[in-house]
Each structure stands twice: as C-alpha cells, then as structure tokens.
Design a protein around this motif. Structure first.
Motif, short mmCIF file in Angstrom:
data_model
loop_
_atom_site.label_atom_id
_atom_site.label_comp_id
_atom_site.label_asym_id
_atom_site.label_seq_id
_atom_site.Cartn_x
_atom_site.Cartn_y
_atom_site.Cartn_z
N GLY A 175 30.07 3.52 48.88
CA GLY A 175 29.57 2.25 49.32
C GLY A 175 29.08 1.72 48.79
O GLY A 175 28.87 1.93 46.74
N ASN A 176 27.81 0.16 49.36
CA ASN A 176 27.47 -0.98 48.20
C ASN A 176 26.36 -1.21 49.22
O ASN A 176 26.28 -2.31 50.29
CB ASN A 176 28.43 -2.37 48.28
N SER A 177 25.01 -0.64 49.22
CA SER A 177 23.81 -0.63 50.10
C SER A 177 22.61 -0.93 49.79
O SER A 177 22.69 -0.24 48.40
CB SER A 177 24.19 0.26 51.52
N ARG A 178 21.14 -1.06 50.46
CA ARG A 178 20.77 -0.13 49.68
C ARG A 178 20.21 0.48 49.01
O ARG A 178 21.24 1.87 49.70
CB ARG A 178 19.23 -0.66 50.64
N VAL A 179 19.50 0.88 47.98
CA VAL A 179 19.51 2.68 47.41
C VAL A 179 18.17 3.05 46.94
O VAL A 179 17.18 1.83 46.29
CB VAL A 179 20.78 2.52 46.18
N THR A 180 17.21 3.98 47.21
CA THR A 180 16.12 4.22 47.23
C THR A 180 16.43 5.33 45.78
O THR A 180 16.92 6.39 46.65
CB THR A 180 15.42 4.75 47.55
N VAL A 181 15.98 5.17 44.59
CA VAL A 181 15.80 6.38 43.19
C VAL A 181 14.40 7.28 43.76
O VAL A 181 13.39 6.23 43.45
CB VAL A 181 16.09 6.23 42.39
N GLY B 217 10.48 17.93 41.09
CA GLY B 217 11.65 17.35 39.88
C GLY B 217 12.91 16.84 39.94
O GLY B 217 13.42 16.74 38.74
N VAL B 218 13.34 16.95 40.57
CA VAL B 218 15.04 16.30 40.69
C VAL B 218 14.90 15.29 41.40
O VAL B 218 13.93 14.93 41.82
CB VAL B 218 15.62 17.07 41.59
N VAL B 219 15.83 14.25 40.36
CA VAL B 219 16.03 12.58 41.07
C VAL B 219 16.81 12.94 41.66
O VAL B 219 17.98 13.37 42.19
CB VAL B 219 16.31 11.93 40.01
N LEU B 220 16.57 12.43 42.92
CA LEU B 220 17.26 11.59 44.18
C LEU B 220 17.72 10.40 44.49
O LEU B 220 16.44 10.32 44.20
CB LEU B 220 17.17 13.05 45.60
N GLY B 221 19.08 10.47 45.29
CA GLY B 221 19.32 8.94 46.02
C GLY B 221 19.47 8.99 47.51
O GLY B 221 19.78 9.74 48.07
N VAL C 2 11.79 5.92 41.31
CA VAL C 2 11.91 5.29 40.00
C VAL C 2 12.62 3.83 39.65
O VAL C 2 12.45 3.27 39.04
CB VAL C 2 13.11 7.22 39.26
N ALA C 3 12.95 3.90 41.30
CA ALA C 3 13.83 2.79 41.00
C ALA C 3 14.66 2.21 42.57
O ALA C 3 14.76 2.93 43.84
CB ALA C 3 15.57 2.82 40.30
N PRO D 57 21.34 14.49 45.53
CA PRO D 57 20.78 14.86 43.62
C PRO D 57 21.27 13.70 42.87
O PRO D 57 22.70 13.75 42.83
CB PRO D 57 20.89 16.27 43.61
N LEU D 58 20.62 13.04 42.28
CA LEU D 58 21.66 12.51 41.05
C LEU D 58 21.40 13.18 39.60
O LEU D 58 22.02 12.71 38.63
CB LEU D 58 20.56 11.38 41.02
#
Length: 142
Positions: free
Chosen positions: A9-15, A20-24, A89-90, A43-44
């Motif tokens: 997909g191509n949409s809004r993303v929050t990171v 301690g784990v980075v998720l999207g 994070v982003a 998880p990312l």
C-alpha cells in the motif's frame, strides 16, 4: 485468522517504538473510497517477527483476553503513537509499505479506533534508514 496473503500500500505511516521494538502503523483501503478501514501494524526492527507484537499484547492485557481484545490493545498502542506522538520515530503522510504473507488478521465486531480490521505481520516501509528501525534501549521488556 492467519493470512497467507501479503499486501502492499501507499498511505499514512507512523513509525514508533514499544518495548524497544520499532513498529509501523499504516492504514489500508479495501476499495476506492479510501476509508482506511484496515489498520496495518508490524515490526520494522530487523530480526523481530510479527508474533512478538502479540506476545506484547498478551503480556499487557488481562489473562482471559481473547484475540479481538488483544487486537484492540495493539490498535490502541498504534493509535496512541499516531495521535499523541509518544515514542514516535517518524510520521509520513504518504509512504509505500508491504505487509508480508503469514501474519494475522482480526475483524472487529464493531468499528474500533476508526478501523474495522487489524492486520499484523512482518512489515517493511520504503525509505527508512537503519537507524530508524534499530532496536531501542528500554527499561521494560516483554
């Protein structure tokens, strides 16, 4: 329900980070109306599998919580990061992402946090630097 299908997909993303784990967290649209009725969370952090997200939910929810309640916990954490910016994070207004096959899909009985379903799995988001996805130090582990 387990899923054998991947999706892009191509949409809004929050990171964001959690334990301690980075998720999207992204949204997915099932038709041309682009309602974003599906929440995509995964998880990312390299080497972290999607099952870890469900372990977090199980550890933080009550012992008798069922799959839909665990899914609501996951979506609540993702929504918190999006709305409040805590542990963010982003944030991207439009970004390409891919949810790999083999995750878990849960349909809510009623719309929850503006979403009808939660799909989890191993997630990749285009254009993230390795520093953005690296595991973070944390006081709490699950």
């Amino acid at each position: 329900m387990a899923s054998d299908e991947g999706v892009t997909g191509n949409s809004r993303v929050t990171v964001f980070t959690m334990f301690g784990v980075v998720l999207g967290y992204a949204t997915h649209h099932l038709d041309r109306r682009r309602l974003g009725e599906v929440a995509i969370v995964g998880p990312l952090t390299p080497g972290v599998e999607w099952g870890r997200l469900w372990q977090m939910a199980r550890a933080c929810e009550r012992n008798t919580a069922g799959e839909k309640e665990l899914a609501q916990w996951v979506l609540t954490q993702a929504t918190r990061a999006f709305v409040c910016g805590s542990d963010r994070v982003a944030q991207f207004q439009e970004r390409e992402w891919r949810l790999e096959p083999g995750g878990r899909r849960v349909r809510f009985d009623a719309t929850y946090a503006n979403r009808d379903q939660l799909w989890t799995g191993n997630l990749t988001v285009k254009g993230l630097a390795s520093a953005q996805t690296a595991e973070r130090p944390t006081l709490y582990t699950v």
